[in-house]
Design an enzyme around this catalytic site. Structure first.
Site, short mmCIF file in Angstrom:
data_model
loop_
_atom_site.label_atom_id
_atom_site.label_comp_id
_atom_site.label_asym_id
_atom_site.label_seq_id
_atom_site.Cartn_x
_atom_site.Cartn_y
_atom_site.Cartn_z
N ASP A 32 0.92 -1.08 -0.12
CA ASP A 32 -0.07 -0.23 -0.07
C ASP A 32 0.93 1.15 -0.11
O ASP A 32 1.98 1.08 0.07
CB ASP A 32 -1.08 0.18 1.23
CG ASP A 32 -0.39 0.12 2.56
OD1 ASP A 32 1.01 0.28 2.56
OD2 ASP A 32 -1.05 -0.30 3.47
N SER A 33 0.14 2.22 -0.28
CA SER A 33 1.28 3.64 -0.48
C SER A 33 1.66 4.24 0.79
O SER A 33 2.57 5.25 0.55
CB SER A 33 0.46 4.57 -1.18
OG SER A 33 -0.65 5.00 -0.46
N GLY A 34 1.10 3.92 1.82
CA GLY A 34 1.48 4.75 3.15
C GLY A 34 0.45 5.89 3.44
O GLY A 34 0.50 6.35 4.39
N GLY A 35 -0.37 6.01 2.32
CA GLY A 35 -1.38 7.26 2.73
C GLY A 35 -2.26 6.95 3.83
O GLY A 35 -2.39 8.02 4.68
N PHE A 36 -2.69 5.98 3.95
CA PHE A 36 -3.70 5.55 5.04
C PHE A 36 -3.08 5.85 6.35
O PHE A 36 -3.70 6.16 7.16
CB PHE A 36 -4.27 4.18 4.79
CG PHE A 36 -5.27 3.70 5.94
CD1 PHE A 36 -6.68 4.10 5.96
CD2 PHE A 36 -4.78 2.88 6.97
CE1 PHE A 36 -7.45 3.91 7.06
CE2 PHE A 36 -5.74 2.42 7.96
CZ PHE A 36 -7.06 3.15 8.14
N ASP B 183 -2.53 8.52 -2.07
CA ASP B 183 -3.78 9.22 -1.84
C ASP B 183 -4.00 9.84 -0.54
O ASP B 183 -3.32 9.49 0.50
CB ASP B 183 -4.82 8.08 -2.35
CG ASP B 183 -4.94 7.10 -1.10
OD1 ASP B 183 -3.91 6.65 -0.63
OD2 ASP B 183 -6.16 6.86 -0.40
N GLY C 291 -10.40 4.37 1.91
CA GLY C 291 -11.29 5.46 2.90
C GLY C 291 -11.95 4.50 3.88
O GLY C 291 -11.90 3.41 4.01
N ASP D 24 -7.83 -7.20 1.30
CA ASP D 24 -6.53 -7.14 2.50
C ASP D 24 -7.22 -6.72 3.64
O ASP D 24 -8.07 -6.04 3.52
CB ASP D 24 -5.46 -6.49 2.13
CG ASP D 24 -5.42 -5.10 2.26
OD1 ASP D 24 -5.04 -4.67 3.40
OD2 ASP D 24 -5.90 -4.38 1.65
N CYS E 191 -6.40 -27.08 7.47
CA CYS E 191 -6.16 -26.18 8.39
C CYS E 191 -4.92 -26.45 9.50
O CYS E 191 -5.15 -27.63 10.09
CB CYS E 191 -7.16 -25.66 9.26
SG CYS E 191 -6.73 -24.45 10.33
N HIS F 160 -4.82 -20.23 11.83
CA HIS F 160 -6.33 -21.06 11.67
C HIS F 160 -7.04 -19.59 11.02
O HIS F 160 -7.85 -19.79 9.98
CB HIS F 160 -6.96 -21.13 12.87
CG HIS F 160 -8.30 -21.22 12.81
ND1 HIS F 160 -9.07 -22.35 12.33
CD2 HIS F 160 -9.22 -20.21 13.42
CE1 HIS F 160 -10.41 -21.98 12.57
NE2 HIS F 160 -10.58 -20.81 13.09
ZN LIG Z 1 -8.68 -23.68 10.93
#
Ligand SMILES: [Zn+2]
Length: 434
Positions: free
Chosen positions: A115-119, A206, A283, A330, A370, A398
């Site tokens: 990600d850009s770091g903006g957030f 952004d 956002g 994500d 799992c 998990h």
């Molecule tokens: Zn699991």
């Protein structure tokens, strides 16, 4: 196994090829939903997909073999955090963050995002609780901001009473949450850092606004984001291939506009005219706003390019996102809640610290794929109570496996034209059965 799939499809890109997105199937039921494949120079990601977050080039408490073992095809790291620690120069010397964290298969790098770091710059700097101000002190941090800090492993900011971020039309000046030192991000520096980090897909810088900001402020912030988007593309063109990996990187725009449908449409339309490889939707918005916001954006984006919903990760969100045309997601949520003893189950989220699990001899998870399948709930409860670090590893593996598989199942439901059937079945069991 992944290698065999690539050979069979003959889809592996060369290092200097531009990202390609193939739509494999469009849903017959949900008109915007699709199943596809994102081809990157370092492998493919079948979509819809959940991308685990490795904030500082580590998915907290998991070895790379575990990340692969739970079905992840890509990892997303954070520009803001890697810039502050260990610094992009060190990451570049490792050949990029994928190489640094050994995110590889048969000695070949695997797909990555940054990600850009903006957030982070804005959410740690903007006064989300108090309105439109882009200035906050550590005392006025909202719970959400504190959670972001908690995710970095730091419990408090050392530089109290300092302004955390200040924005102008050229960029943003902010203080490090680590030592209070002053830093500046512009669209150009964000792109330069992300070239050094070397992800296959990175996001344009952004401005992420507060959901409480006025419409006037949202308009000026959106326009700033659009100007910055163009500057990011220009800088990306100027730099050429990644200095860290020598490969071609894809750049995604970030659509803004707050909770205003008209602004979201405008932002999607303006950014669609620029030469981006894909689009992120950024956002902060409420759950109710999310439906209409996502839809008003995706309806105005070019169909043939991938869309990523940034930082959203509750089970119901994936169904809504996919239904309205999102391809990748994500979120730090699966690993963050794991560290507090919360684990997903088909019947909803449970807290393993509840006393009833002390003597529960049933497996943590009934899914044989799992890693947590072989451990009892009683054992995991014991690990948490005795503060053993293995507790976080098992619970994180998990939770991520649960979410990654859920999104894969949603993909399969599109392929089989059973999207709404699966949505109803899953959500009824998850949200109503308790
Ligand atoms: Zn699991």
């Amino acid at each position: 196994m992944k290698e065999e799939v690539k050979e069979k499809e003959g889809a592996l890109l060369s290092k200097t090829d531009r990202l390609r997105f193939d739509i494999v199937k469009r849903s017959k039921e949900a008109t915007l939903a699709r199943a596809g494949v994102i081809h990157t120079p370092h492998g493919d990601v079948e979509t819809p997909a959940f991308i685990p977050v490795g904030t500082k080039a580590t998915v907290k408490s998991l070895y790379v073999d575990m990340i692969k073992g739970i079905g992840s095809e890509a990892v997303l790291a954070n520009t803001y955090h890697l810039y502050l620690q260990p610094g992009q120069e060190i990451v570049k010397r490792h050949g990029g963050f994928a190489n640094m964290m050994n995110w590889k298969s048969n000695n070949s790098l695997l797909p990555t995002f940054t990600d850009s770091g903006g957030f982070q710059v804005f959410s740690l700097g903007a006064a989300f609780d108090t309105g439109v101000s882009k200035i906050a002190t550590s005392e006025s941090l909202s719970q959400k901001q504190k959670e972001i800090l908690d995710d970095t492993g730091k419990k408090k900011i050392k530089s109290s009473n300092n302004q955390m971020a200040k924005i102008d039309d050229d960029g943003v000046t902010f203080k490090s949450y680590i030592d209070g030192s002053s830093h500046r991000f512009t669209p150009e520096t964000s792109v330069q850092i992300q070239h050094d980090l070397g992800a296959d897909i990175f996001f344009a810088f952004d401005e992420c606004t507060s959901p409480l900001a006025s419409k006037d402020y949202q308009i000026s912030a959106m326009n700033r984001t659009h100007h910055w988007a163009k500057r990011c593309i220009d800088e990306h063109e100027r730099l050429g291939l990644s200095a860290a990996t020598g490969a071609r990187q894809a750049i995604f725009a970030v659509v803004q506009g707050g909770a205003y449908e008209d602004l979201r449409k405008e932002s999607a339309t303006v950014l669609s005219c620029m030469d981006f490889d894909g689009f992120g939707i950024g956002g902060s918005f409420t759950k109710e706003d999310m439906h209409k916001t996502v839809r008003s954006v995706t309806e105005n984006l070019p169909e043939g390019k991938p869309r990523h919903l940034l930082g959203i990760g509750e089970p119901i969100d994936f169904f809504i996102g996919v239904e309205y045309g999102i391809d990748t997601f994500d979120c730090v949520s699966p690993t963050r809640i794991a560290r507090h003893g919360n684990i997903y189950s088909k019947e909803g989220r449970i807290n393993i610290l509840n006393s009833k699990y002390k003597n529960d001899m049933s497996p943590i998870c009934d899914d044989q794929d799992c890693p947590a399948h072989d451990y009892t709930k009683s054992y995991l409860a014991h690990l948490y109570r005795s503060e053993e670090i293995l507790a976080s590893s098992i619970a994180s593996a998990h939770n991520l496996h649960f979410i990654i598989k859920l999104v894969k199942n949603i993909r399969n439901s599109i392929l089989e034209d059973k999207f709404f059937e699966y949505k109803k079945e899953f959500l009824e069991q998850y949200y109503i059965s308790k």
